[in-house]
Scaffold this motif. Sequence first.
Motif, mmCIF file in Angstrom:
data_model
loop_
_atom_site.group_PDB
_atom_site.id
_atom_site.type_symbol
_atom_site.label_atom_id
_atom_site.label_comp_id
_atom_site.label_asym_id
_atom_site.label_seq_id
_atom_site.Cartn_x
_atom_site.Cartn_y
_atom_site.Cartn_z
ATOM 1 N N LEU A 179 7.559 46.905 -21.147
ATOM 2 C CA LEU A 179 6.256 47.178 -20.850
ATOM 3 C C LEU A 179 5.412 45.935 -20.952
ATOM 4 O O LEU A 179 5.933 44.969 -21.572
ATOM 5 C CB LEU A 179 5.759 48.217 -21.787
ATOM 6 C CG LEU A 179 6.485 49.586 -21.668
ATOM 7 C CD1 LEU A 179 5.837 50.546 -22.742
ATOM 8 C CD2 LEU A 179 6.287 50.101 -20.536
ATOM 9 N N VAL A 180 4.166 45.902 -20.172
ATOM 10 C CA VAL A 180 3.189 45.072 -20.380
ATOM 11 C C VAL A 180 2.980 44.364 -21.801
ATOM 12 O O VAL A 180 3.086 43.322 -22.231
ATOM 13 C CB VAL A 180 2.139 45.260 -19.799
ATOM 14 C CG1 VAL A 180 0.920 44.328 -20.208
ATOM 15 C CG2 VAL A 180 2.147 45.070 -18.077
ATOM 16 N N ARG A 181 2.741 45.485 -22.583
ATOM 17 C CA ARG A 181 2.660 44.910 -24.309
ATOM 18 C C ARG A 181 3.627 44.274 -24.931
ATOM 19 O O ARG A 181 3.485 43.621 -25.824
ATOM 20 C CB ARG A 181 2.146 46.255 -24.972
ATOM 21 C CG ARG A 181 3.529 47.232 -25.240
ATOM 22 C CD ARG A 181 3.238 48.357 -26.305
ATOM 23 N NE ARG A 181 3.888 49.640 -25.877
ATOM 24 C CZ ARG A 181 3.582 50.721 -25.710
ATOM 25 N NH1 ARG A 181 2.368 50.953 -25.629
ATOM 26 N NH2 ARG A 181 4.374 51.562 -25.358
ATOM 27 N N ASP A 182 4.763 44.261 -24.288
ATOM 28 C CA ASP A 182 5.980 43.452 -24.792
ATOM 29 C C ASP A 182 5.987 42.186 -24.423
ATOM 30 O O ASP A 182 6.354 41.260 -25.119
ATOM 31 C CB ASP A 182 7.296 44.288 -24.429
ATOM 32 C CG ASP A 182 7.606 45.627 -24.852
ATOM 33 O OD1 ASP A 182 7.108 45.965 -26.032
ATOM 34 O OD2 ASP A 182 7.924 46.495 -23.990
ATOM 35 N N ALA A 183 5.202 41.813 -23.419
ATOM 36 C CA ALA A 183 5.234 40.642 -22.691
ATOM 37 C C ALA A 183 4.029 39.806 -22.871
ATOM 38 O O ALA A 183 3.730 38.783 -22.966
ATOM 39 C CB ALA A 183 5.438 40.621 -21.332
ATOM 40 N N MET A 184 2.728 40.569 -23.060
ATOM 41 C CA MET A 184 1.295 39.970 -23.138
ATOM 42 C C MET A 184 1.240 39.059 -24.271
ATOM 43 O O MET A 184 1.785 39.177 -25.509
ATOM 44 C CB MET A 184 0.341 41.161 -23.140
ATOM 45 C CG MET A 184 0.269 41.755 -24.118
ATOM 46 S SD MET A 184 -1.040 43.194 -23.990
ATOM 47 C CE MET A 184 -1.366 43.777 -25.658
ATOM 48 N N SER A 185 0.291 38.183 -24.324
ATOM 49 C CA SER A 185 -0.287 37.137 -25.323
ATOM 50 C C SER A 185 -1.584 38.005 -25.943
ATOM 51 O O SER A 185 -2.287 38.442 -24.796
ATOM 52 C CB SER A 185 -0.614 35.967 -24.804
ATOM 53 O OG SER A 185 0.360 35.314 -24.224
ATOM 54 N N THR A 186 -1.249 38.243 -27.148
ATOM 55 C CA THR A 186 -2.434 38.993 -27.672
ATOM 56 C C THR A 186 -3.463 38.243 -28.185
ATOM 57 O O THR A 186 -4.568 38.499 -28.731
ATOM 58 C CB THR A 186 -1.913 39.853 -28.878
ATOM 59 O OG1 THR A 186 -1.156 39.249 -29.547
ATOM 60 C CG2 THR A 186 -0.975 40.959 -28.099
ATOM 61 N N VAL A 187 -3.357 36.843 -28.310
ATOM 62 C CA VAL A 187 -4.253 35.865 -29.002
ATOM 63 C C VAL A 187 -4.831 35.164 -27.704
ATOM 64 O O VAL A 187 -4.000 34.400 -27.085
ATOM 65 C CB VAL A 187 -3.592 34.784 -29.933
ATOM 66 C CG1 VAL A 187 -4.659 34.005 -30.417
ATOM 67 C CG2 VAL A 187 -3.101 35.720 -31.064
#
Length: 129
Positions: A2-10
């Motif tokens: 999923l996107v949440r597994d790949a996205m940069s959160t900072v």
Amino acid sequence: MLVRDAMSTVVLTVGPAHTLRQAAALMSARRVGAAIVHDPDAGIGILTERDILNSVGLGQDPDREPIHAHTTNDVVFAAPTWTLEEAARAMADGGFRHLIVLDGGEPAGIVSVRDVIRCWAGTRTPQPA
């Protein structure tokens, strides 16, 4: 995956009145290709390295050009629950390399083509949810 597994959160967030040079310096220091633009009047937008390059290529002065003049406000947003295939399709169809990820209407991160490729190539460890 999923996107949440790949996205940069900072993520880098800039204001619309900053100059393109200020944005470029911050993006370079953080080694990112896009910044979220938070504009109280226009909402959430995105500024990418391509936007800065296009301005400089037109001979505009990056010390005088405000970010708001180069921000994309007609943004395609992703959800953290999108599959990477959905994100890749949206980027390919739209001709862009970054998606702002919204969770509950607020920016939660950015996912880039590079993030997707790293996950598919197995070189990125998924982030904990």
